[in-house]
Structures are given as structure tokens and as C-alpha cells.
Design a protein around this motif. Structure first.
Motif, PDB file in Angstrom:
ATOM      1  N   LEU A  86       0.456   6.529  13.113  1.00 32.77           N
ATOM      2  CA  LEU A  86       0.452   5.348  12.252  1.00 32.77           C
ATOM      3  C   LEU A  86       1.538   4.372  12.706  1.00 32.77           C
ATOM      4  O   LEU A  86       2.724   4.699  12.690  1.00 32.77           O
ATOM      5  N   HIS A  87       1.097   3.197  13.127  1.00 31.42           N
ATOM      6  CA  HIS A  87       2.016   2.174  13.627  1.00 31.42           C
ATOM      7  C   HIS A  87       2.717   1.460  12.474  1.00 31.42           C
ATOM      8  O   HIS A  87       2.377   1.626  11.306  1.00 31.42           O
ATOM      9  N   GLY A  88       3.680   0.634  12.823  1.00 30.57           N
ATOM     10  CA  GLY A  88       4.467  -0.086  11.840  1.00 30.57           C
ATOM     11  C   GLY A  88       3.858  -1.411  11.418  1.00 30.57           C
ATOM     12  O   GLY A  88       2.787  -1.816  11.886  1.00 30.57           O
ATOM     13  N   PHE A  89       4.563  -2.088  10.532  1.00 35.18           N
ATOM     14  CA  PHE A  89       4.179  -3.396  10.008  1.00 35.18           C
ATOM     15  C   PHE A  89       4.123  -4.399  11.162  1.00 35.18           C
ATOM     16  O   PHE A  89       5.023  -4.440  12.004  1.00 35.18           O
ATOM     17  N   ILE A 146       2.365  11.182  13.278  1.00 36.60           N
ATOM     18  CA  ILE A 146       3.508  10.512  13.875  1.00 36.60           C
ATOM     19  C   ILE A 146       3.487   9.116  13.268  1.00 36.60           C
ATOM     20  O   ILE A 146       2.444   8.449  13.278  1.00 36.60           O
ATOM     21  N   GLY A 147       4.612   8.690  12.733  1.00 38.79           N
ATOM     22  CA  GLY A 147       4.673   7.370  12.113  1.00 38.79           C
ATOM     23  C   GLY A 147       5.926   6.621  12.497  1.00 38.79           C
ATOM     24  O   GLY A 147       7.019   7.182  12.500  1.00 38.79           O
ATOM     25  N   SER A 148       5.743   5.363  12.831  1.00 37.70           N
ATOM     26  CA  SER A 148       6.855   4.509  13.216  1.00 37.70           C
ATOM     27  C   SER A 148       7.076   3.439  12.156  1.00 37.70           C
ATOM     28  O   SER A 148       6.126   2.760  11.750  1.00 37.70           O
ATOM     29  N   SER A 149       8.309   3.295  11.693  1.00 38.06           N
ATOM     30  CA  SER A 149       8.684   2.261  10.734  1.00 38.06           C
ATOM     31  C   SER A 149       7.822   2.358   9.469  1.00 38.06           C
ATOM     32  O   SER A 149       7.871   3.370   8.775  1.00 38.06           O
ATOM     33  N   MET A 150       7.006   1.345   9.162  1.00 41.72           N
ATOM     34  CA  MET A 150       6.120   1.428   7.991  1.00 41.72           C
ATOM     35  C   MET A 150       5.148   2.597   8.143  1.00 41.72           C
ATOM     36  O   MET A 150       4.774   3.245   7.169  1.00 41.72           O
TER      37      MET A 150
END
Length: 189
Positions: free
Chosen positions: A7-10, A66-70
Motif C-alpha cells: 500500500l503506497h502513500g498519499f 507492506i505500507g509506506s506513509s499513509m
């Protein structure tokens, strides 16, 4: 592990450098693994619905994120709701506090998607907040002290008991992310 959700960020995308590095690493070392990298909508409610729909479409159990930022915030939400394990890269801990400064129109630089942030989105994010983790050991958290967007100390405190790496310097993009991919995938197995 058969499925991994990145999951990518905002204002980001599956085309981001970290997402692409993750995909390349998985393809090379885990060719049997199904890596899901959804393009999350800028509209927060839609993004949450996308995550819920994707998770519900996968076999029960053994969920990995795996998640970055938001994306780290949404990975925490999903991991707490559905179970599994998650690796978080410079995760947003209280994005509802940050987004109040982002009220208005935005354009995703990767996709060209136009969307607005309003108080309903902030309320949605606040409703997803978990005050405590069911199992801190289900999380690996990568932080860099030079993150210009998020205060790494909030994540350090939130994920007490997790496998936490704090690197001096760096930035919000998490410099040299690719050097951590082997340990990330080892943790998620």
C-alpha cells in the motif's frame, strides 16, 4: 505466504520507487508470490473500501502487508482488522492531524487523478485509528530520523514492542529502502 499487499502513500502510486523495488525483489526471490499493488484512490473513503475489498477477495489467513506513509496507516488498520503481519516504512501514525492542512483540491502526480480532501475524509481516518495494537510483534517498522513529513518518534512510540529499526538521517522516502528488502521478506514469511 502466498499474497502480499503493498500500500503506497498519499499522492503516490504503485509506480513509486519503493513499490517497484518491492515488486522486482519479489519477482526475483519469491516468483510464486502474488504481490498486489493497488492504485489507491485519493478519496480516503474510497481507498479504505479498496483495501477492504482486496483483503476480502484473498484467502483467509496469512495476510501480509507492506505500507509506506499513509499506506502504513492503512496497513495497520487492515492488519488489526483482518490479522496478519505488516512492515511499515515511515508510517503515518495520526494522518488525520496532518491532513487538516491539506483541505482542498489535489492532483496525484503519478496518475493525474484530481480529488479533494474535506472534513469527512479526516473523520474517516480518525475512525480507523487504533489506540493499541493487538500484537506488536506482528509489525516491523522502518524509520528514518530525517523524515521531513512525519515525526518518526510518533511511530517509535506507537509500535513499542514491534521490530523497529531507526536510522539516523534519511528522509520521508526512506533512503536505501532496497537494502532492507531481504529482512522485510524474511519477517513476513
Amino acid at each position: 505466504m502466498q499474497h502480499l499487499i503493498y500500500l503506497h502513500g498519499f499522492l503516490s502510486s504503485p509506480q513509486s520507487e519503493k513499490a517497484q523495488q518491492t515488486l522486482a525483489f519479489a519477482k526475483k526471490h519469491y516468483p510464486y508470490l502474488n504481490v498486489h499493488t493497488p492504485q489507491l484512490a485519493g478519496n480516503i473513503q474510497q481507498a479504505v473500501k479498496q483495501v477492504d475489498t482486496l483483503v476480502r477477495s484473498l484467502p483467509k489467513g496469512n495476510l501480509r502487508f507492506i505500507g509506506s506513509s499513509m499506506g502504513g496507516y492503512l496497513s495497520t488498520y487492515a492488519c488489526e482488522k483482518y490479522g496478519g503481519k505488516a512492515v511499515l516504512i515511515n508510517p503515518a501514525v495520526r494522518p488525520f492531524d496532518l491532513l487538516s492542512g491539506y483541505i482542498g483540491l489535489h492532483i496525484n502526480p503519478y496518475t493525474g487523478e484530481k480529488f479533494s480532501i474535506h472534513s469527512g475524509h479526516i473523520a474517516c481516518l480518525r475512525s480507523l485509528y487504533c489506540t493499541s495494537l493487538k500484537q506488536a510483534s506482528a509489525y516491523k517498522v522502518l524509520l528514518q530520523t530525517g523524515d521531513e513529513t512525519l515525526d518518526y518518534r510518533l511511530a517509535e512510540a506507537k509500535y513499542t514492542g514491534a521490530d523497529i529499526t531507526v536510522e539516523q538521517g534519511g528522509d520521508h522516502s526512506f533512503i536505501a529502502y532496497e537494502n532492507h528488502l531481504a529482512s522485510i521478506f524474511s519477517f513476513l514469511r
